[in-house]
Design a protein around this motif. Structure first.
Motif, PDB file in Angstrom:
ATOM      1  N   GLY A 222       0.758  -1.244   0.000  1.00  0.00           N
ATOM      2  CA  GLY A 222       0.000   0.000   0.000  1.00  0.00           C
ATOM      3  C   GLY A 222       0.789   1.295   0.000  1.00  0.00           C
ATOM      4  O   GLY A 222       0.295   2.328  -0.457  1.00  0.00           O
ATOM      5  N   ASN A 223       2.031   1.281   0.472  1.00  0.00           N
ATOM      6  CA  ASN A 223       2.776   2.530   0.580  1.00  0.00           C
ATOM      7  C   ASN A 223       3.437   2.973  -0.720  1.00  0.00           C
ATOM      8  O   ASN A 223       3.969   4.086  -0.804  1.00  0.00           O
ATOM      9  N   GLY A 224       3.431   2.088  -1.737  1.00  0.00           N
ATOM     10  CA  GLY A 224       4.049   2.488  -3.003  1.00  0.00           C
ATOM     11  C   GLY A 224       4.611   1.294  -3.754  1.00  0.00           C
ATOM     12  O   GLY A 224       4.446   0.144  -3.341  1.00  0.00           O
ATOM     13  N   TYR A 225       5.289   1.595  -4.848  1.00  0.00           N
ATOM     14  CA  TYR A 225       5.857   0.552  -5.717  1.00  0.00           C
ATOM     15  C   TYR A 225       7.272   0.251  -5.240  1.00  0.00           C
ATOM     16  O   TYR A 225       8.160   1.110  -5.286  1.00  0.00           O
ATOM     17  N   ASP A 226       7.482  -0.959  -4.777  1.00  0.00           N
ATOM     18  CA  ASP A 226       8.734  -1.306  -4.103  1.00  0.00           C
ATOM     19  C   ASP A 226       9.442  -2.441  -4.848  1.00  0.00           C
ATOM     20  O   ASP A 226       8.967  -3.579  -4.842  1.00  0.00           O
ATOM     21  N   VAL A 227      10.541  -2.120  -5.500  1.00  0.00           N
ATOM     22  CA  VAL A 227      11.333  -3.143  -6.184  1.00  0.00           C
ATOM     23  C   VAL A 227      12.759  -3.031  -5.679  1.00  0.00           C
ATOM     24  O   VAL A 227      13.411  -2.003  -5.866  1.00  0.00           O
ATOM     25  N   ARG A 228      13.230  -4.092  -5.028  1.00  0.00           N
ATOM     26  CA  ARG A 228      14.571  -4.042  -4.452  1.00  0.00           C
ATOM     27  C   ARG A 228      15.273  -5.376  -4.606  1.00  0.00           C
ATOM     28  O   ARG A 228      14.644  -6.403  -4.827  1.00  0.00           O
ATOM     29  N   MET A 229      16.599  -5.325  -4.444  1.00  0.00           N
ATOM     30  CA  MET A 229      17.410  -6.549  -4.444  1.00  0.00           C
ATOM     31  C   MET A 229      18.573  -6.332  -3.490  1.00  0.00           C
ATOM     32  O   MET A 229      19.137  -5.227  -3.454  1.00  0.00           O
ATOM     33  N   GLU A 230      18.896  -7.327  -2.716  1.00  0.00           N
ATOM     34  CA  GLU A 230      20.099  -7.281  -1.876  1.00  0.00           C
ATOM     35  C   GLU A 230      21.016  -8.419  -2.275  1.00  0.00           C
ATOM     36  O   GLU A 230      20.562  -9.558  -2.450  1.00  0.00           O
ATOM     37  N   LEU A 231      22.304  -8.088  -2.405  1.00  0.00           N
ATOM     38  CA  LEU A 231      23.300  -9.089  -2.770  1.00  0.00           C
ATOM     39  C   LEU A 231      24.340  -9.125  -1.656  1.00  0.00           C
ATOM     40  O   LEU A 231      25.004  -8.120  -1.401  1.00  0.00           O
ATOM     41  N   ALA A 232      24.431 -10.248  -0.981  1.00  0.00           N
ATOM     42  CA  ALA A 232      25.345 -10.358   0.161  1.00  0.00           C
ATOM     43  C   ALA A 232      26.529 -11.241  -0.210  1.00  0.00           C
ATOM     44  O   ALA A 232      26.365 -12.428  -0.539  1.00  0.00           O
ATOM     45  N   GLY A 233      27.715 -10.638  -0.180  1.00  0.00           N
ATOM     46  CA  GLY A 233      28.928 -11.388  -0.495  1.00  0.00           C
ATOM     47  C   GLY A 233      29.860 -11.440   0.709  1.00  0.00           C
ATOM     48  O   GLY A 233      29.565 -10.887   1.767  1.00  0.00           O
ATOM     49  N   THR A 234      30.984 -12.092   0.538  1.00  0.00           N
ATOM     50  CA  THR A 234      31.934 -12.235   1.642  1.00  0.00           C
ATOM     51  C   THR A 234      32.651 -10.922   1.958  1.00  0.00           C
ATOM     52  O   THR A 234      33.207 -10.759   3.039  1.00  0.00           O
ATOM     53  N   ARG A 235      32.637  -9.961   1.014  1.00  0.00           N
ATOM     54  CA  ARG A 235      33.318  -8.678   1.269  1.00  0.00           C
ATOM     55  C   ARG A 235      32.359  -7.519   1.476  1.00  0.00           C
ATOM     56  O   ARG A 235      32.699  -6.560   2.161  1.00  0.00           O
ATOM     57  N   ALA A 236      31.198  -7.568   0.861  1.00  0.00           N
ATOM     58  CA  ALA A 236      30.256  -6.440   0.968  1.00  0.00           C
ATOM     59  C   ALA A 236      28.847  -6.895   0.631  1.00  0.00           C
ATOM     60  O   ALA A 236      28.644  -7.896  -0.055  1.00  0.00           O
ATOM     61  N   THR A 237      27.879  -6.137   1.143  1.00  0.00           N
ATOM     62  CA  THR A 237      26.472  -6.354   0.779  1.00  0.00           C
ATOM     63  C   THR A 237      25.976  -5.112   0.055  1.00  0.00           C
ATOM     64  O   THR A 237      26.167  -3.992   0.545  1.00  0.00           O
TER      65      THR A 237
END
Ligand SMILES: NC(=O)c1ccc[n+]([C@@H]2O[C@H](COP(=O)([O-])OP(=O)(O)OC[C@H]3O[C@@H](n4cnc5c(N)ncnc54)[C@H](O)[C@@H]3O)[C@@H](O)[C@H]2O)c1
Length: 323
Positions: A222-237
């Motif tokens: 309801g709050n809006g259009y939400d498209v996201r991705m998280e990529l978690a690696g051994t050095r950074a997310t």
């Protein structure tokens, strides 16, 4: 360039606006003559046979895509077609066959491939900035459900909505999916269940290098259009889509301060424009197709696997649907 455009609805009119500033002549066409007249006048386009052109853009309903793409291949006209290439695996295979037999350049419209965030995350992964990728999380939330009539012919949330997540997962990670376990629920309007569809979804996927992926979707974000991705690696997310306009409230005070994205048109406006520029460059032979019919088939196989998994309540190996 003289470019034909078929289908002048929600996304087709958006492409008309972009194309009118990029090409010498835009030839518009639609099943609805009043739409043709209105769009032609608004964007200074001409009318006529959209295949009598240097390239054609197909933005008609999904059920028409295969026939129109095959027509473009038969005529040897480079074609852009909105996702998906076709509603079924059988028709998509016919499109792949026509494309590969004719050698025609065909670009399927998965616009997230042109979004600055996804592009930067993919490059960071390629450059080793994340280290070894171990986990991915993806989310697509529509602010409000589409009309009942649209849902009934959409093929369901995995084919209609998550097909974008499936394509971008392959593109960003460069990996293939091995297994899918998908679930769904009906928390909103009755017409989802009546169509055999769900309005909320979740899935766990494994990639061929062992990377674990989770995915969520909703027709009631309801709050809006939400498209996201998280990529978690051994050095950074890395997070894609986490911005001042994310429709998200942080309980820890990191509340985004802009207007939440209201819809896909505004969230991906720049990506749609970049996508059309890339298509025209590919049509002129200056680059390869940015997203081939085979890529569209790969995304559809993932949607088929997720749909089967949800219906049978079990994890599905991708080879079960590709065999
Ligand atoms: N990439 C994305 O983010 C995105 C977003 C929206 C829609 N889409 C895709 O774009 C396509 C169109 O969706 P939409 O929401 O714009 O639909 P829409 O119903 O708003 O528009 C479709 C238009 O095509 C016309 N039409 C129907 N049959 C035709 C035919 N045979 N020849 C010429 N015109 C015809 C209709 O009159 C209508 O004007 C769908 O395949 C959808 O999956 C992609």
């Amino acid at each position: 360039m003289r470019v034909g455009l078929l289908g002048l609805g929600r996304i087709g009119e958006f492409h008309a606006a972009t194309l009118s500033s990029l090409v010498d002549e835009l030839v518009v066409s639609d099943a609805d003559a009043a739409r043709v007249a209105a769009v032609a006048e608004k964007y200074g386009a001409t009318t006529g046979d959209p295949f009598d052109a240097d390239a054609v853009v197909i933005a008609t309903p999904t059920s028409t895509h295969a026939e129109l793409l095959i027509r473009a291949c038969d005529k040897g006209v480079p074609a852009f077609c909105e996702k998906p290439a076709a509603p079924t695996v059988g028709e998509t295979l016919e499109v792949v066959d026509a494309v590969e037999r004719s050698g025609t350049m065909v670009h399927i419209g998965f616009q997230r491939r042109f979004d600055a965030g996804y592009t930067a995350a993919r490059q960071a992964l390629l450059d080793g900035e994340l280290g070894d990728l171990h986990r991915v999380h993806m989310l697509t939330g529509d602010p409000a459900p589409p009309p009942a009539g649209y849902v009934a012919q959409s093929g369901g949330i995995f084919r209609d909505c998550h097909i974008h997540d499936f394509d971008i997962l392959r593109w960003v990670t460069g990996r293939e999916v091995e297994t899918v376990y998908a679930i769904g629920s009906n928390r909103g309007a009755d017409f989802f269940a009546a169509a055999g569809d769900v309005d909320n979804s979740a899935a766990v996927l494994t990639l061929d290098d062992g990377t674990l992926v989770t995915m969520q979707g909703s027709r009631y974000n309801g709050n809006g259009y939400d498209v996201r991705m998280e990529l978690a690696g051994t050095r950074a997310t890395w997070a894609v889509g986490l911005s001042a306009r994310s429709p998200l409230h942080s309980a820890d005070g990191l509340t985004p301060h802009g207007d939440p994205w209201p819809d896909f048109q505004t969230r991906f406006e720049d990506a749609y424009v970049a996508e059309m520029g890339a298509f025209l460059a590919a049509a002129r032979g200056e680059r390869e197709s940015p997203c081939t019919a085979r890529d569209a088939l790969a995304a559809l196989y993932l949607a088929e696997a997720a749909d089967l998994s949800h219906r049978e309540g079990r994890p599905v190996a991708l080879r079960e649907v590709t065999a």
